[in-house]
Design an enzyme around this catalytic site. Structure first.
Site, PDB file in Angstrom:
ATOM      1  N   ASP A 149       0.870  -1.180   0.000  1.00  0.00           N
ATOM      2  CA  ASP A 149       0.000   0.000   0.000  1.00  0.00           C
ATOM      3  C   ASP A 149       0.898   1.218   0.000  1.00  0.00           C
ATOM      4  OD1 ASP A 149      -1.864   1.954   0.425  1.00  0.00           O
ATOM      5  OD2 ASP A 149      -2.478   1.291   2.399  1.00  0.00           O
ATOM      6  N   GLU A 188      -0.959  10.642   0.605  1.00  0.00           N
ATOM      7  CA  GLU A 188      -2.310  10.044   0.556  1.00  0.00           C
ATOM      8  C   GLU A 188      -2.727   9.545   1.926  1.00  0.00           C
ATOM      9  OE1 GLU A 188      -5.363   6.818   0.039  1.00  0.00           O
ATOM     10  OE2 GLU A 188      -3.406   6.740   1.001  1.00  0.00           O
ATOM     11  N   GLU A 189      -1.772   8.942   2.626  1.00  0.00           N
ATOM     12  CA  GLU A 189      -2.095   8.286   3.901  1.00  0.00           C
ATOM     13  C   GLU A 189      -2.502   9.274   4.992  1.00  0.00           C
ATOM     14  OE1 GLU A 189      -2.558   5.234   4.343  1.00  0.00           O
ATOM     15  OE2 GLU A 189      -1.441   4.126   2.826  1.00  0.00           O
ATOM     16  N   HIS A 213      -1.945  -2.459   5.967  1.00  0.00           N
ATOM     17  CA  HIS A 213      -1.325  -1.675   7.049  1.00  0.00           C
ATOM     18  C   HIS A 213      -0.625  -2.564   8.089  1.00  0.00           C
ATOM     19  CE1 HIS A 213      -3.223   2.553   6.298  1.00  0.00           C
ATOM     20  NE2 HIS A 213      -2.794   1.964   5.194  1.00  0.00           N
TER      21      HIS A 213
END
Ligand code: ZN
Length: 345
Positions: free
Chosen positions: A172, A202-203, A313
């Protein structure tokens, strides 16, 4: 899988994407007409289409979750601020990289007593991200010299191929970036103007894609990201979202965007015509760059193509190799045919 290995092994937390950016910039330069970096750090690569063609922005985020050092304590241990969403249960007994004055390795542990010394009540208390620290094996003096508040910390885990799958940290969304690069390699004739974006931050809230889309002003947006595959023990079919090995995931909805339904139908038909294995996806919680692209300027039709991923994650994020290839192929077919679609509502 060599490129995916390099992509996942290179560190790049949100806001500190400089190393992964350099790698992706080089890869995109080989496949496109022009590459540049915007003020926020997004890498943007332009592959020209036919004169007057629509602008398609494809976007995969290059940042990964991690930590920044908040404090070097009096014994030389590092205290951390999280960058992105962590599950404390996945943080126990991990190894990390610290980008200090030089690159350092360390171990990540919660500041609690060893299990042998815990009372039953203490053993039941849930862990918090703020409990964790990094042990660098250095004296306080050495640690203070080499590490400063603000230095990035990333998880450290080898890339492996096993059975039909691959596993690493930062799938990711390096898997999405891989899909973007591979699709640019596969794409044949296309009329649309392609803007490939490796987005930052993005996170922490889709920040890079927002700025990227403002700059590009796309007519169509396609986000490339991982999605949950909850298909192992302890899960039910009703809640699996996607399953590994069942093909590229075409997103209908998540909590940040609802895909343009005409785009969904168009991509689904393309998959069927070209015999690309696919599955449909609805993700109850979570978002992708599509959530940013759809609402810039006066709005933009968007969709997300997702790579089904187990253990998102964690640092053993796991993907099926065929799903990866199918997602890249579906994106390439879309880029070749996008000019024939009408996505106006
Ligand atoms: Zn992601």
């Amino acid at each position: 899988m060599q490129l995916l290995k390099r992509l996942t092994q290179t560190p790049g937390i949100s806001g500190r994407e400089e190393r992964i950016r350099a790698l992706i910039k080089d890869e995109l330069a080989k496949l496109t007409d022009q590459v540049w970096v915007d003020a926020l750090g997004n890498v943007i690569a332009h592959k020209k289409g036919k004169e007057g063609g629509k602008k398609v922005m494809i976007s995969g985020h290059m940042d990964e979750i991690g930590f920044i050092v908040s404090q070097v304590d009096e014994k030389g241990f590092l205290r951390l601020s999280p960058v992105g969403g962590h599950d404390p249960r996945n943080m126990v007994a991990q190894r990390v990289y610290v980008q200090g004055r030089k690159d350092l390795r360390g171990v990540l542990m919660p500041a609690i007593k060893p299990v042998h010394l815990l009372t039953p009540d203490e053993a039941k208390a849930p862990l918090k991200v703020s409990d964790f620290y990094v042990d660098l094996g250095l004296t306080s003096e050495e640690a203070q010299k080499l590490v400063r508040p603000g230095d990035p910390v990333t998880l450290d885990r080898d890339f492996i191929e096993f059975g039909a799958n691959v596993s690493a940290k930062a799938m990711d969304d390096r898997a999405g970036v891989w899909v973007m690069i591979e699709a640019l390699r596969l794409v044949q004739e296309h009329q649309v103007d392609i803007y490939a974006v490796a987005s930052v931050q993005e996170e922490v809230g889709l920040r890079g894609a927002t700025a990227g889309a403002y700059g590009i002003r796309p007519d169509i947006g396609v986000a490339l990201d991982v999605t949950l595959a909850v298909d192992g023990p302890g899960s039910s079919k009703q809640h699996q979202v996607t399953a590994l090995g069942e093909g590229a995931a075409i997103k209908i909805m998540d909590s940040a965007s609802i895909s343009n339904y005409k785009l969904v139908d168009f991509v689904r038909s393309l998959a069927e015509e070209n015999q690309v294995k696919y599955q449909m996806e609805i993700l109850p919680r979570g978002g992708t760059d599509a959530g940013a692209i759809e609402r810039v300027q006066a709005g933009c039709p968007v969709i997300t193509l997702s790579v089904p991923t187990r253990y998102v994650h964690s640092n053993v994020e796991t993907i099926n190799k065929e799903d990866l290839g199918n997602t890249a192929l579906l994106l390439a077919k879309f880029l070749e045919q996008a000019h024939t679609g009408d996505f106006a509502l």
